[in-house]
Write a protein that holds these residues in place. Structure first.
Motif, PDB file in Angstrom:
ATOM      1  N   SER A 485       4.613 -15.289  -7.454  1.00  0.00           N
ATOM      2  CA  SER A 485       5.791 -14.823  -6.721  1.00  0.00           C
ATOM      3  C   SER A 485       5.446 -14.271  -5.350  1.00  0.00           C
ATOM      4  CB  SER A 485       6.526 -13.760  -7.543  1.00  0.00           C
ATOM      5  OG  SER A 485       5.669 -12.673  -7.846  1.00  0.00           O
ATOM      6  N   SER A 486       4.215 -13.827  -5.151  1.00  0.00           N
ATOM      7  CA  SER A 486       3.823 -13.274  -3.850  1.00  0.00           C
ATOM      8  C   SER A 486       3.607 -14.355  -2.800  1.00  0.00           C
ATOM      9  CB  SER A 486       2.543 -12.446  -3.997  1.00  0.00           C
ATOM     10  OG  SER A 486       2.739 -11.341  -4.853  1.00  0.00           O
ATOM     11  N   GLY A 494       2.501  -8.395   0.135  1.00  0.00           N
ATOM     12  CA  GLY A 494       2.617  -7.078   0.758  1.00  0.00           C
ATOM     13  C   GLY A 494       3.781  -6.928   1.709  1.00  0.00           C
ATOM     14  N   GLU A 495       4.736  -7.869   1.717  1.00  0.00           N
ATOM     15  CA  GLU A 495       5.820  -7.805   2.688  1.00  0.00           C
ATOM     16  C   GLU A 495       6.716  -6.580   2.489  1.00  0.00           C
ATOM     17  OE1 GLU A 495       8.440 -11.130   2.364  1.00  0.00           O
ATOM     18  OE2 GLU A 495       8.501 -11.067   0.178  1.00  0.00           O
ATOM     19  N   GLN A 688      -3.018  -4.352   4.125  1.00  0.00           N
ATOM     20  CA  GLN A 688      -4.296  -5.054   4.001  1.00  0.00           C
ATOM     21  C   GLN A 688      -4.814  -4.994   2.562  1.00  0.00           C
ATOM     22  OE1 GLN A 688      -7.268  -3.770   6.808  1.00  0.00           O
ATOM     23  NE2 GLN A 688      -8.921  -4.879   5.798  1.00  0.00           N
ATOM     24  N   LEU A 689      -4.722  -3.821   1.941  1.00  0.00           N
ATOM     25  CA  LEU A 689      -5.193  -3.670   0.564  1.00  0.00           C
ATOM     26  C   LEU A 689      -4.354  -4.510  -0.399  1.00  0.00           C
ATOM     27  CD1 LEU A 689      -7.298  -2.014  -1.075  1.00  0.00           C
ATOM     28  CD2 LEU A 689      -5.463  -0.378  -1.522  1.00  0.00           C
ATOM     29  N   GLU A 690      -3.041  -4.519  -0.206  1.00  0.00           N
ATOM     30  CA  GLU A 690      -2.158  -5.284  -1.085  1.00  0.00           C
ATOM     31  C   GLU A 690      -2.399  -6.785  -0.944  1.00  0.00           C
ATOM     32  OE1 GLU A 690       1.011  -5.364  -3.973  1.00  0.00           O
ATOM     33  OE2 GLU A 690      -0.263  -3.768  -3.169  1.00  0.00           O
ATOM     34  N   ILE A 695      -4.321 -11.958  -3.085  1.00  0.00           N
ATOM     35  CA  ILE A 695      -5.113 -13.174  -2.888  1.00  0.00           C
ATOM     36  C   ILE A 695      -6.167 -13.306  -3.985  1.00  0.00           C
ATOM     37  CG2 ILE A 695      -6.809 -14.273  -1.364  1.00  0.00           C
ATOM     38  CD1 ILE A 695      -5.199 -13.266   0.996  1.00  0.00           C
ATOM     39  N   ALA A 696      -6.811 -12.200  -4.331  1.00  0.00           N
ATOM     40  CA  ALA A 696      -7.815 -12.234  -5.403  1.00  0.00           C
ATOM     41  C   ALA A 696      -7.173 -12.603  -6.735  1.00  0.00           C
ATOM     42  CB  ALA A 696      -8.509 -10.881  -5.494  1.00  0.00           C
ATOM     43  N   ALA A 697      -5.987 -12.056  -7.020  1.00  0.00           N
ATOM     44  CA  ALA A 697      -5.298 -12.369  -8.275  1.00  0.00           C
ATOM     45  C   ALA A 697      -4.863 -13.829  -8.311  1.00  0.00           C
ATOM     46  CB  ALA A 697      -4.089 -11.453  -8.439  1.00  0.00           C
ATOM     47  N   PHE A 698      -4.444 -14.368  -7.157  1.00  0.00           N
ATOM     48  CA  PHE A 698      -4.018 -15.766  -7.105  1.00  0.00           C
ATOM     49  C   PHE A 698      -5.199 -16.705  -7.334  1.00  0.00           C
ATOM     50  CE2 PHE A 698      -2.227 -19.432  -4.529  1.00  0.00           C
ATOM     51  CZ  PHE A 698      -1.352 -19.825  -5.528  1.00  0.00           C
TER      52      PHE A 698
END
Length: 718
Positions: A485-486, A494-495, A688-690, A695-698
């Protein structure tokens, strides 16, 4: 107690239901029981087995047939359901009929829902009010196998990419000009009574006291000759007129309309003029009725945009109607008395087809009308004398030549551009503030949104979004699941953090925090007396008792931290009452630099991934930040997270509902306020953290689910 391992091998539905029931009872019993020394089975260990059992239950074959048919109603955005099914049939999908059963071997099957006949708001006078129906219209029903997500996904993907597409938009600006070539000629002598003349003078003087020669105001710039001789005949002035005046062009109207490609648009700038209709019986007047006739400018347009958006073909029906001067039709009785009058309407019309380049004005017609008038003014009696009567008359001949020119300019709007010719300027006139009964609404300006080209044009992000699109196209159920969903659709990792900051900027510019009284701000604290629940504490009172320096401009060396652990997704009943209660600390914080460092550290997730958000108060400036955080929460609630915390929705020109704070309002500081406090202050670092986390989770889910292999070798459709 011994840990029970899940059953291996093939089990039937009845056995699995029994196993699930036993596990649920075991979990409830263990939750109430005291812990047994040395036992390895705990209530927290039941949940994974339950989830596993329920998932196996859903996948079991249903009796004799392994296909479980379910239906999904899809609301179409632009296209008619019948046309949609025709296009889907061309793509190879099976189209069913509403009155026929579904063929299980041809799934997925698409059926167009018939439209409702009872959608009229107001029926005709002689008809009964129709039955009220509130179900959606323009829908398709997709029948598919619940255990095969690709069936539903393939239909929805075809709809989104090839079938249910919007028509392009176009703005058509019209400019209607009238060139009045007026030739006004007035020759003769104008007599008027001198200022010094007595009112009760001679016969001519008395008659001229009420005489007015001409009805036009003659500007000096247009007069060729205007010679006035005063007192030439004692009580009379003589004015010799020789006037010629030319008319100029005038813009009658500049309407514009936003239309869809190949759809009719209609513009009308007109007035209703009453037209008299009289009835007679044996030459005697009976009655007069009136009908309305439009006089003005009407334009009916139908534009068609070419495939590249560079040319516009247009069908144009233009009509200009106007009232003819001095052309009224009078209705008189037998005694000559005027009973009614009706104007004469001139009508000029053009119907044509044309093709023009985008953003290019063109003229579609010069519609000419010519009217002549002749007016004679004279001195009573003297103007009728032979030979010398011309000295006491003034004649005016007017020829009005009116040419109407219509200039049309088409503007094809870009598909992805938010700001364009269709949007008005940023102005306070479009806001809706200080209403008595309606919500305040603020129109988002250009300065309220961030320039995010660095984000949208990032190549890595673009590739990941494209990958998410392809993955979700094969399984639409993933569209609302994290982390897909991100990246899916117009979402950006992070939007929501950026939107928090943008809302903060709007509130700060409007200075809405001035209405919020810090003495009315509360938070919850644990009730130590009964060791359960919480009680209300006023924040200002707590600050005065524990860290009064926070109320000063400079601040002190201590700061108050209210830390909230978001436990709303926990299955523990105690979390319902523990989340609103913060952990309150008094920490060392000597300056603004330390304040920023502490705020960042206190808002990092815990070791087990538990989200935490902290409000850190060191000086009066932080109390102002807290006010804004309270207002941000209220703004998000009023506009809903889906709309206001999405960059694709928080755009220039949209209306943003604004909170209104009253003096008697009590405001609560909770986890949502703490989140807004942190995101509005450290939005860039949090973004930046989000983004790194998403990206790592994707990447992880792509590797674990083996999505790339599935896209290279997709499962064949049944």
């Amino acid at each position: 107690m011994e840990v029970v391992e899940p059953m291996a091998g093939n089990i039937n539905r009845r056995q699995l239901k029994a196993a699930v029931f036993v596990l649920i009872l075991a979990g409830i019993a263990l939750a109430k029981a005291q812990p047994i020394p040395g036992a390895t089975f705990t209530p927290s260990g039941v949940k994974p087995w339950l989830q596993n059992a329920i998932s196996q239950l859903a996948k079991l074959p249903d009796g004799t047939n392994s296909v479980k048919i379910v239906s999904k109603r899809i609301t179409l955005s632009y296209i008619d359901p019948v046309r949609a099914t025709q296009l889907l049939a061309l793509h190879g999908f099976t189209i069913g009929k509403a009155e026929a059963p579904i063929d299980r071997s041809s799934l997925p099957v698409v059926v167009a829902l018939a439209g409702s006949a009872n959608v009229n708001t107001v029926p005709a006078a002689e008809e009964q009010f129709p039955q009220t129906e509130t179900d959606p219209v323009n829908e398709l029903v997709i029948f598919h196998d619940e255990n095969d997500s690709s069936q539903l996904s393939s239909v929805i993907s075809a709809l989104q990419k090839h079938v249910d597409l919007p028509a392009r938009q176009i703005i058509i600006e019209a400019m209607v000009l009238e060139i009045s070539s007026t030739a006004l000629k007035e020759m003769g002598v104008k007599w008027s009574r001198a200022d010094s003349a007595k009112v009760s003078g001679n016969f001519i003087n008395s008659k001229m006291s009420g005489l007015s020669i001409g009805t036009l105001a003659y500007p000096s710039a247009s007069e060729a000759l205007n010679l006035t001789t005063k007192g030439i005949f004692h009580d009379l002035n003589v004015q010799i007129k020789a006037l010629v005046r030319e008319g100029e062009a005038e813009i009658l109207s500049r309407p514009s309309v936003l239309a869809l490609d190949n759809r009719m648009a209609y513009m009308s700038v007109a007035e209703d003029i009453p037209i008299a209709r009289s009835n007679y019986s044996k030459n005697d007047y009976q009655s007069t009725s009136f009908a309305k006739e439009k006089a003005g400018i009407t334009l009916a347009l139908r534009p068609r945009i070419d495939a590249k958006g560079e040319e516009v073909s247009m069908q144009v029906n233009a009509e200009v109607t106007a009232r003819v001067p001095d052309g009224d039709l009078e209705v008189r009785n037998k005694d000559g008395m005027i009973l009614a009058s009706a104007p004469t309407i001139s009508r000029r019309e053009v119907r044509t087809y044309t093709r023009v380049a985008n953003n290019t004005p063109f003229i579609i017609g010069g519609l000419i009308a010519k009217d002549k008038q002749s007016t004679e003014d004279k001195v009573p009696l003297l103007g009728d004398l032979p030979l010398i009567g011309g000295l006491f008359r003034s004649k005016k001949h007017t020829t009005v030549k009116r040419e109407v020119i219509i200039v049309l300019t088409p503007f094809v709007l870009p598909e992805e551009q938010v700001i364009g010719k269709n949007m008005p300027m940023d102005d306070d006139a479009f806001d809706s503030m200080d209403n008595q009964l309606f919500r305040d609404a603020y129109r988002i300006r250009g300065e309220d949104t961030f320039d995010l080209n660095y984000l949208y044009e990032n190549k890595q992000l673009q590739r990941m979004k494209a990958l998410a699109q392809r993955i979700v196209a094969g399984n639409v159920t993933l569209a609302n699941q994290y982390p897909y969903s991100s990246f899916y659709g117009k979402s950006v990792p992070g939007e929501s953090i950026l939107c928090y900051r943008q809302i903060y900027e709007v509130l700060k510019r409007r200075e809405l925090e001035s209405n919020l009284d810090m003495d009315k701000v509360i938070f919850f604290e644990k009730d130590e007396n009964i060791q359960s629940g919480h009680r209300v504490q006023f924040l200002s009172k707590y600050i005065r008792s524990n860290a009064p320096e926070v109320l000063t401009e400079k601040g002190g060396k201590k700061a108050i931290a209210l830390t909230y652990s978001l436990q709303r997704f926990s299955d523990d009943a105690k979390s319902i009452f523990s989340e609103p209660t913060p952990e309150v600390q008094l920490i060392d914080c000597e300056n603004e630099v330390q304040w920023g460092k502490k705020l960042w550290e206190l808002n990092r997730p815990s070791g087990n991934g538990q989200e935490k958000f902290t409000v850190l108060l060191r000086s009066k400036r932080d109390l102002e930040r807290l006010k804004y955080a309270v207002l941000i929460k209220k703004t998000v609630e009023m506009n809903t997270e889906k709309l206001v915390l999405s960059l694709s929705q928080f755009t220039r020109g949209r209306l943003l509902l604004m909170p209104r704070v009253k003096a008697q309002d009590i405001e609560l500081v909770d986890g949502d306020v703490a989140r807004a406090f942190f995101y509005s202050e450290m939005y860039y670092q949090a973004l930046q953290l989000e983004m790194e986390k998403d990206i790592a989770a994707f990447r992880k889910v792509i590797e674990e689910k083996d999505h790339l292999k599935e896209m290279v070798n997709p499962s064949p459709r049944p």
